[in-house]
Design a protein around this motif. Structure first.
Motif, PDB file in Angstrom:
ATOM      1  N   SER A 180       0.793  -1.163  -0.114  1.00  0.00           N
ATOM      2  CA  SER A 180       0.497   0.087  -0.231  1.00  0.00           C
ATOM      3  C   SER A 180       0.964   1.371  -0.175  1.00  0.00           C
ATOM      4  CB  SER A 180      -0.975  -0.472   1.219  1.00  0.00           C
ATOM      5  OG  SER A 180      -0.427   0.392   3.108  1.00  0.00           O
ATOM      6  N   GLY A 181       2.010   0.829   0.221  1.00  0.00           N
ATOM      7  CA  GLY A 181       2.977   3.054   0.458  1.00  0.00           C
ATOM      8  C   GLY A 181       2.922   3.422   1.798  1.00  0.00           C
ATOM      9  N   ALA A 182       1.455   2.517   2.551  1.00  0.00           N
ATOM     10  CA  ALA A 182       1.496   3.298   4.363  1.00  0.00           C
ATOM     11  C   ALA A 182       3.310   2.564   5.007  1.00  0.00           C
ATOM     12  CB  ALA A 182       0.284   2.547   4.178  1.00  0.00           C
ATOM     13  N   GLN A 183       3.538   1.099   4.453  1.00  0.00           N
ATOM     14  CA  GLN A 183       4.661   1.261   5.693  1.00  0.00           C
ATOM     15  C   GLN A 183       6.068   2.206   5.311  1.00  0.00           C
ATOM     16  OE1 GLN A 183       6.458  -2.974   4.614  1.00  0.00           O
ATOM     17  NE2 GLN A 183       5.235  -3.813   5.732  1.00  0.00           N
ATOM     18  N   ARG A 184       6.185   2.253   4.094  1.00  0.00           N
ATOM     19  CA  ARG A 184       7.393   3.367   3.811  1.00  0.00           C
ATOM     20  C   ARG A 184       6.975   5.004   4.371  1.00  0.00           C
ATOM     21  NH1 ARG A 184       9.373   7.549   0.356  1.00  0.00           N
ATOM     22  NH2 ARG A 184      11.628   6.790  -0.442  1.00  0.00           N
ATOM     23  N   ARG A 185       5.891   5.554   4.394  1.00  0.00           N
ATOM     24  CA  ARG A 185       4.883   6.439   4.334  1.00  0.00           C
ATOM     25  C   ARG A 185       5.583   6.267   5.980  1.00  0.00           C
ATOM     26  NH1 ARG A 185       1.144   6.369   1.260  1.00  0.00           N
ATOM     27  NH2 ARG A 185      -0.376   5.752   2.667  1.00  0.00           N
ATOM     28  N   LEU A 186       5.090   5.949   6.480  1.00  0.00           N
ATOM     29  CA  LEU A 186       5.049   5.593   7.908  1.00  0.00           C
ATOM     30  C   LEU A 186       6.273   5.337   8.856  1.00  0.00           C
ATOM     31  CD1 LEU A 186       1.915   3.232   8.833  1.00  0.00           C
ATOM     32  CD2 LEU A 186       2.354   5.986   9.821  1.00  0.00           C
ATOM     33  N   ILE A 187       7.747   5.033   7.823  1.00  0.00           N
ATOM     34  CA  ILE A 187       8.591   4.180   8.668  1.00  0.00           C
ATOM     35  C   ILE A 187       9.545   5.971   8.256  1.00  0.00           C
ATOM     36  CG2 ILE A 187      10.745   3.090   8.026  1.00  0.00           C
ATOM     37  CD1 ILE A 187       8.820   1.552   9.477  1.00  0.00           C
ATOM     38  N   TYR A 188       8.792   6.327   7.265  1.00  0.00           N
ATOM     39  CA  TYR A 188       9.663   7.338   6.973  1.00  0.00           C
ATOM     40  C   TYR A 188       9.977   8.765   7.683  1.00  0.00           C
ATOM     41  CZ  TYR A 188      12.995   5.666   2.810  1.00  0.00           C
ATOM     42  OH  TYR A 188      13.564   5.310   2.066  1.00  0.00           O
ATOM     43  N   ARG A 189       8.339   8.590   7.631  1.00  0.00           N
ATOM     44  CA  ARG A 189       7.820   9.515   8.908  1.00  0.00           C
ATOM     45  C   ARG A 189       7.977   9.806  10.097  1.00  0.00           C
ATOM     46  NH1 ARG A 189       2.420   9.233   7.768  1.00  0.00           N
ATOM     47  NH2 ARG A 189       2.324  10.489   5.835  1.00  0.00           N
ATOM     48  N   HIS A 190       8.908   8.688  10.347  1.00  0.00           N
ATOM     49  CA  HIS A 190       9.443   8.711  11.619  1.00  0.00           C
ATOM     50  C   HIS A 190      11.143   8.848  12.084  1.00  0.00           C
ATOM     51  CE1 HIS A 190       9.946   6.927  16.095  1.00  0.00           C
ATOM     52  NE2 HIS A 190      11.219   6.229  15.857  1.00  0.00           N
ATOM     53  N   LEU A 191      11.386   8.638  11.009  1.00  0.00           N
ATOM     54  CA  LEU A 191      13.227   9.435  10.210  1.00  0.00           C
ATOM     55  C   LEU A 191      12.941  10.698  10.362  1.00  0.00           C
ATOM     56  CD1 LEU A 191      14.209   6.884   7.606  1.00  0.00           C
ATOM     57  CD2 LEU A 191      14.681   6.357  10.168  1.00  0.00           C
ATOM     58  N   ALA A 192      11.566  11.154  10.224  1.00  0.00           N
ATOM     59  CA  ALA A 192      11.548  13.024   9.953  1.00  0.00           C
ATOM     60  C   ALA A 192      11.556  12.910  11.420  1.00  0.00           C
ATOM     61  CB  ALA A 192      10.611  12.963   9.074  1.00  0.00           C
ATOM     62  N   TRP A 193      10.492  12.608  12.257  1.00  0.00           N
ATOM     63  CA  TRP A 193      10.632  13.313  13.528  1.00  0.00           C
ATOM     64  C   TRP A 193      11.792  12.785  14.212  1.00  0.00           C
ATOM     65  CZ3 TRP A 193      10.925   9.929  18.113  1.00  0.00           C
ATOM     66  CH2 TRP A 193      10.765  10.963  19.249  1.00  0.00           C
ATOM     67  N   LEU A 194      13.154  12.123  13.716  1.00  0.00           N
ATOM     68  CA  LEU A 194      13.828  11.923  14.785  1.00  0.00           C
ATOM     69  C   LEU A 194      14.495  13.677  14.189  1.00  0.00           C
ATOM     70  CD1 LEU A 194      14.832   8.003  14.499  1.00  0.00           C
ATOM     71  CD2 LEU A 194      14.543   9.317  16.467  1.00  0.00           C
ATOM     72  N   THR A 195      14.773  13.353  12.640  1.00  0.00           N
ATOM     73  CA  THR A 195      15.674  14.532  12.298  1.00  0.00           C
ATOM     74  C   THR A 195      14.942  15.816  12.926  1.00  0.00           C
ATOM     75  OG1 THR A 195      15.350  13.054  10.070  1.00  0.00           O
ATOM     76  CG2 THR A 195      15.911  15.516  10.198  1.00  0.00           C
ATOM     77  N   ALA A 196      13.842  16.313  12.683  1.00  0.00           N
ATOM     78  CA  ALA A 196      13.206  17.442  13.553  1.00  0.00           C
ATOM     79  C   ALA A 196      13.135  17.273  14.760  1.00  0.00           C
ATOM     80  CB  ALA A 196      11.438  17.607  12.969  1.00  0.00           C
TER      81      ALA A 196
END
Length: 328
Positions: free
Chosen positions: A100-116
Motif C-alpha cells: 500500500s505504500g503506507a509502510q514506507r510513509r510510516l517509517i520515513y515519517r518516523h525518521l523525519a520525526w527523529l530529524t526534527a
C-alpha cells in the motif's frame, strides 16, 4: 560524547589555561607584596578560608551531582527512543500491508520525526555555554550536523513536499509529525487495512515517543536553576581570591624561603576547585552541542539503519564515527 578512554592531559590544560593564568596572577601579587614590601596585613588566618572551602566543596558537589543526573536522564530518554523506534519499525513491518505504500510513509515519517527532534534539541539557549571561548575553540575538532545542515533539505529526502510545507509552518515540527502518524493509523483502521488491536498498540508506541520528546524538551528548556549556579560561581571565586592570603602564613611557618611556595600551591588548589565547577557547567546541558552531549545524531543514525533494514532497503547509511574521539 567523548568516545575515547579519557580526555588527554593536554586537552585538559588547554581547556583550563585561561583560568590558570588568572590563578597565577592572583597568587603572585600578594606573595610579592608580602616578601618585598613586608605587607603582613595581607595574611588571613587559614581557618575561615578552610570553612569557606568546605562550603564550596559541598555546593560544587551538589551541582555536579545534579548536572550528572540531567545528563544521565537525557541518555536514558534516548535509550527509550531507540527501543520504541525499533518497536515502531517492527509493528509497521508486521501490521501494515507492504504493497500500500503506507509502510514506507510510516517509517520515513518516523525518521523525519527523529530529524526534527534533533534540530529542535540543538537550538541554542541563552543559559547554555557553547558560546564560551574555550568551547568555541574545541568545536573545531568535531562537527555538529544540525548547526551545519538544513532541516528542510533533510526532510525533502523523507517526506512529500506538501507535508514539508505544512510542517515548517508549525513551531513544533516533531509534535506535528507524531500527529500525522496518528492520523494515518486512524485512516488505515477506517479503511480496514489495519485491525483495532494493532491500532491500539501503535498508538501506544506513539504515546511513548511523544512522552520521550516531552522529557527531552523539559531538560532542554529548563536549565539547572540559576540561583544555584550563580551562588556556586560566586562562592568558588570568593574562595579562589582568599586562598593565596591564607597560604602565605602557612608556608612562612616552615621558613621564609618557603613563602614562594604559596604561588604554585595556590594555583593548584584554585585550579582543582574551579575545574570541578567547570565540569558541572560542561555537563548540565546534554543537548547543547558540547563534547559531553548525549550523541543524539549518532543514535538517530543507529535507528535509521535498523528501520531501513526492516523495510528491506539495500542502500543503508553507515554508522556515524567519532571525530577526534567526539561522537555527536
Amino acid at each position: 560524547m567523548h568516545a575515547g578512554r579519557h580526555y588527554s592531559l593536554r586537552e585538559l590544560i588547554v581547556w583550563t589555561r585561561r583560568e590558570t593564568f588568572v590563578f597565577l596572577l592572583l597568587a603572585t601579587i600578594p606573595t610579592l607584596l608580602h616578601i618585598y614590601l613586608g605587607w603582613a596585613s595581607l595574611i588571613i588566618p587559614w581557618l575561615p578560608i578552610a570553612l569557606v572551602g568546605t562550603a564550596v566543596a559541598f555546593i560544587t558537589g551538589f551541582k555536579n551531582s545534579a548536572s550528572y543526573s540531567r545528563l544521565w536522564e537525557a541518555r536514558q530518554i534516548w535509550g527509550a527512543i531507540v527501543n520504541d523506534s525499533r518497536t515502531w519499525g517492527l509493528m509497521v513491518s508486521n501490521f501494515v500491508a507492504p504493497g500500500s505504500g503506507a509502510q514506507r510513509r510510516l517509517i520515513y515519517r518516523h525518521l523525519a520525526w527523529l530529524t526534527a527532534l534533533r534540530y529542535q534539541l540543538r537550538e541554542p539557549r541563552s543559559w547554555e555555554n557553547t558560546t564560551r571561548r574555550h568551547n568555541v575553540e574545541y568545536r573545531k575538532f568535531y562537527r555538529i550536523v544540525e548547526w551545519e545542515g538544513d532541516l528542510r533539505a533533510e526532510l525533502e529526502a523523507l517526506l512529500d513536499p506538501a507535508e514539508i510545507e505544512f510542517l515548517l509552518k508549525n513551531k513544533n515540527t516533531a509534535t506535528q509529525l507524531i500527529a500525522m502518524q496518528s492520523k494515518e493509523i486512524r485512516e488505515l483502521t477506517v479503511e480496514r487495512s489495519l485491525g483495532e488491536a494493532p491500532r491500539l498498540e501503535m498508538q501506544h508506541t506513539l504515546s511513548l515517543l511523544l512522552d520521550s520528546q516531552g522529557n527531552c524538551e523539559r531538560i532542554k528548556n529548563f536549565p539547572y536553576p540559576r540561583q544555584f549556579a550563580t551562588l556556586n560561581l560566586l562562592f568558588v571565586w570568593l574562595f579562589i581570591l582568599m586562598v593565596p592570603y591564607g597560604l602565605l602564613q602557612e608556608f612562612e611557618k616552615i621558613g621564609a624561603a618557603f613563602t614562594w611556595m604559596t604561588i604554585p600551591a595556590a594555583v593548584v588548589v584554585c585550579w582543582v576547585f574551579h575545574t570541578m565547577d567547570k565540569i558541572g557547567d560542561a555537563s548540565e546541558n546534554p543537548f547543547s552541542g558540547s563534547p559531553n552531549d548525549v550523541p543524539i545524531t549518532s543514535l538517530s543514525r543507529v535507528i535509521e539503519i535498523d528501520l531501513r533494514e526492516m523495510l528491506g532497503e539495500r542502500e543503508i547509511p553507515a554508522p556515524i564515527q567519532p571525530v577526534n574521539n567526539i561522537l555527536m
